[in-house]
Design a protein around this motif. Structure first.
Motif, mmCIF file in Angstrom:
data_model
loop_
_atom_site.group_PDB
_atom_site.id
_atom_site.type_symbol
_atom_site.label_atom_id
_atom_site.label_comp_id
_atom_site.label_asym_id
_atom_site.label_seq_id
_atom_site.Cartn_x
_atom_site.Cartn_y
_atom_site.Cartn_z
ATOM 1 N N LYS A 158 0.838 -1.199 0.000
ATOM 2 C CA LYS A 158 0.000 0.000 0.000
ATOM 3 C C LYS A 158 0.873 1.249 0.000
ATOM 4 O O LYS A 158 1.949 1.264 0.585
ATOM 5 C CB LYS A 158 -0.916 0.009 1.218
ATOM 6 C CG LYS A 158 -1.930 -1.122 1.186
ATOM 7 C CD LYS A 158 -2.875 -1.028 2.350
ATOM 8 C CE LYS A 158 -3.913 -2.137 2.276
ATOM 9 N NZ LYS A 158 -4.906 -2.027 3.325
ATOM 10 N N PHE A 159 0.359 2.299 -0.656
ATOM 11 C CA PHE A 159 1.120 3.540 -0.789
ATOM 12 C C PHE A 159 0.152 4.713 -0.844
ATOM 13 O O PHE A 159 -0.927 4.612 -1.415
ATOM 14 C CB PHE A 159 1.965 3.501 -2.069
ATOM 15 C CG PHE A 159 2.676 4.792 -2.339
ATOM 16 C CD1 PHE A 159 3.887 5.076 -1.737
ATOM 17 C CD2 PHE A 159 2.126 5.733 -3.201
ATOM 18 C CE1 PHE A 159 4.555 6.270 -1.979
ATOM 19 C CE2 PHE A 159 2.773 6.935 -3.449
ATOM 20 C CZ PHE A 159 3.987 7.192 -2.836
ATOM 21 N N ASP A 160 0.547 5.815 -0.236
ATOM 22 C CA ASP A 160 -0.266 7.027 -0.308
ATOM 23 C C ASP A 160 0.661 8.229 -0.205
ATOM 24 O O ASP A 160 1.714 8.150 0.434
ATOM 25 C CB ASP A 160 -1.286 7.055 0.836
ATOM 26 C CG ASP A 160 -2.480 7.955 0.536
ATOM 27 O OD1 ASP A 160 -2.476 8.622 -0.511
ATOM 28 O OD2 ASP A 160 -3.406 7.989 1.357
ATOM 29 N N SER A 161 0.300 9.304 -0.861
ATOM 30 C CA SER A 161 1.112 10.507 -0.746
ATOM 31 C C SER A 161 0.202 11.720 -0.722
ATOM 32 O O SER A 161 -0.929 11.682 -1.205
ATOM 33 C CB SER A 161 2.122 10.592 -1.894
ATOM 34 O OG SER A 161 1.625 11.311 -2.967
ATOM 35 N N CYS A 162 0.711 12.786 -0.128
ATOM 36 C CA CYS A 162 -0.073 14.008 0.014
ATOM 37 C C CYS A 162 0.842 15.205 -0.160
ATOM 38 O O CYS A 162 1.922 15.253 0.425
ATOM 39 C CB CYS A 162 -0.714 14.038 1.403
ATOM 40 S SG CYS A 162 -1.567 15.581 1.746
ATOM 41 N N ASN A 163 0.415 16.155 -0.983
ATOM 42 C CA ASN A 163 1.174 17.397 -1.187
ATOM 43 C C ASN A 163 0.591 18.492 -0.311
ATOM 44 O O ASN A 163 -0.618 18.550 -0.099
ATOM 45 C CB ASN A 163 1.091 17.831 -2.653
ATOM 46 C CG ASN A 163 1.764 16.837 -3.569
ATOM 47 O OD1 ASN A 163 2.847 16.355 -3.298
ATOM 48 N ND2 ASN A 163 1.102 16.516 -4.661
ATOM 49 N N PHE A 164 1.465 19.353 0.183
ATOM 50 C CA PHE A 164 1.020 20.505 0.963
ATOM 51 C C PHE A 164 2.064 21.602 0.824
ATOM 52 O O PHE A 164 3.189 21.350 0.417
ATOM 53 C CB PHE A 164 0.786 20.133 2.436
ATOM 54 C CG PHE A 164 1.987 19.544 3.129
ATOM 55 C CD1 PHE A 164 2.806 20.332 3.921
ATOM 56 C CD2 PHE A 164 2.293 18.199 3.000
ATOM 57 C CE1 PHE A 164 3.908 19.790 4.561
ATOM 58 C CE2 PHE A 164 3.392 17.647 3.645
ATOM 59 C CZ PHE A 164 4.202 18.446 4.420
ATOM 60 N N ASP A 165 1.648 22.818 1.125
ATOM 61 C CA ASP A 165 2.526 23.977 0.950
ATOM 62 C C ASP A 165 2.786 24.665 2.275
ATOM 63 O O ASP A 165 1.955 24.634 3.182
ATOM 64 C CB ASP A 165 1.883 24.998 -0.009
ATOM 65 C CG ASP A 165 1.758 24.436 -1.415
ATOM 66 O OD1 ASP A 165 2.757 23.916 -1.931
ATOM 67 O OD2 ASP A 165 0.650 24.510 -1.979
ATOM 68 N N LEU A 166 3.941 25.311 2.335
ATOM 69 C CA LEU A 166 4.286 26.133 3.490
ATOM 70 C C LEU A 166 4.566 27.544 2.989
ATOM 71 O O LEU A 166 5.365 27.735 2.075
ATOM 72 C CB LEU A 166 5.529 25.587 4.206
ATOM 73 C CG LEU A 166 6.079 26.481 5.326
ATOM 74 C CD1 LEU A 166 5.055 26.649 6.437
ATOM 75 C CD2 LEU A 166 7.368 25.908 5.877
ATOM 76 N N ALA A 167 3.884 28.509 3.597
ATOM 77 C CA ALA A 167 4.145 29.913 3.298
ATOM 78 C C ALA A 167 4.873 30.504 4.497
ATOM 79 O O ALA A 167 4.456 30.308 5.640
ATOM 80 C CB ALA A 167 2.828 30.652 3.054
ATOM 81 N N VAL A 168 5.987 31.179 4.233
ATOM 82 C CA VAL A 168 6.756 31.808 5.305
ATOM 83 C C VAL A 168 6.665 33.318 5.126
ATOM 84 O O VAL A 168 7.044 33.848 4.088
ATOM 85 C CB VAL A 168 8.234 31.337 5.277
ATOM 86 C CG1 VAL A 168 9.020 32.010 6.405
ATOM 87 C CG2 VAL A 168 8.326 29.831 5.400
ATOM 88 N N HIS A 169 6.137 33.981 6.151
ATOM 89 C CA HIS A 169 5.965 35.432 6.099
ATOM 90 C C HIS A 169 7.120 36.124 6.811
ATOM 91 O O HIS A 169 7.615 35.638 7.819
ATOM 92 C CB HIS A 169 4.641 35.835 6.753
ATOM 93 C CG HIS A 169 3.456 35.186 6.125
ATOM 94 N ND1 HIS A 169 3.024 35.478 4.855
ATOM 95 C CD2 HIS A 169 2.610 34.234 6.591
ATOM 96 C CE1 HIS A 169 1.967 34.747 4.568
ATOM 97 N NE2 HIS A 169 1.697 33.972 5.594
#
Length: 169
Positions: free
Chosen positions: A141-152
């Motif tokens: 089994k395999f799963d992946s998730c993309n997400f972003d980081l914003a640095v102010h």
């Protein structure tokens, strides 16, 4: 009376044709119903093959502050312990970047059989901003998730604009 009778017939007329063509329409709605059911089933199938019970969410942080991304995996249906990889961009594996500004942690709750994987960014820098990915795998089994980081950028204390000190007057 005739107009009143005709609406009555009109009201009754639509009911008998569906009843008369019930066989045709029963087979029609059933295929329609099955795709609708199938539309719900792939979601549950994705939930079953998708390993995440909680995916890391996009986040924002101010320079110098900390932020933690959390991924949870239910190990109920897994044959072996899942492994997790955190990436920045397309390919940079963050396991080698652990240290002062990056900490990876994992915990397991025996009661709920849930693994919690955390990636904590400590004292964020502007170049930490961008796209990240969390990949979880366990045997087949395999799963992946993309997400972003914003640095102010950190705000100058009390509205002080440091650029003012360097301006020519």
């Amino acid at each position: 009376e005739a107009p009143a009778g005709e609406p009555g017939k009109a009201d009754q007329a639509p009911v008998p044709p569906p009843a008369a063509s019930t066989q045709g329409e029963t087979s029609a709605p059933t295929p329609d119903a099955h795709p609708a059911e199938d539309a719900h089933h792939p979601d549950t199938r994705q939930d079953l093959t998708g390993l995440f019970t909680e995916k890391p969410q996009c986040g924002e942080v101010t320079v110098g502050e900390n932020i933690t991304f959390v991924a949870k995996v239910n190990a109920d249906s897994l044959l072996k312990k899942p492994s997790v990889k955190w990436f920045k961009g397309k390919w940079m594996d963050l396991a080698s970047k652990c240290g002062k500004h990056l900490q990876l942690k994992e915990t397991y709750d025996r009661n709920t059989k849930v693994y919690t994987f955390e990636m904590q960014i400590v004292a964020a820098k502007p170049n930490f901003a961008g796209g990240y990915r969390c990949e979880v795998s366990s045997k087949d089994k395999f799963d992946s998730c993309n997400f972003d980081l914003a640095v102010h950028e950190a705000r100058a204390p009390e509205g002080l604009d440091i650029r003012a000190a360097f301006r020519r007057t």
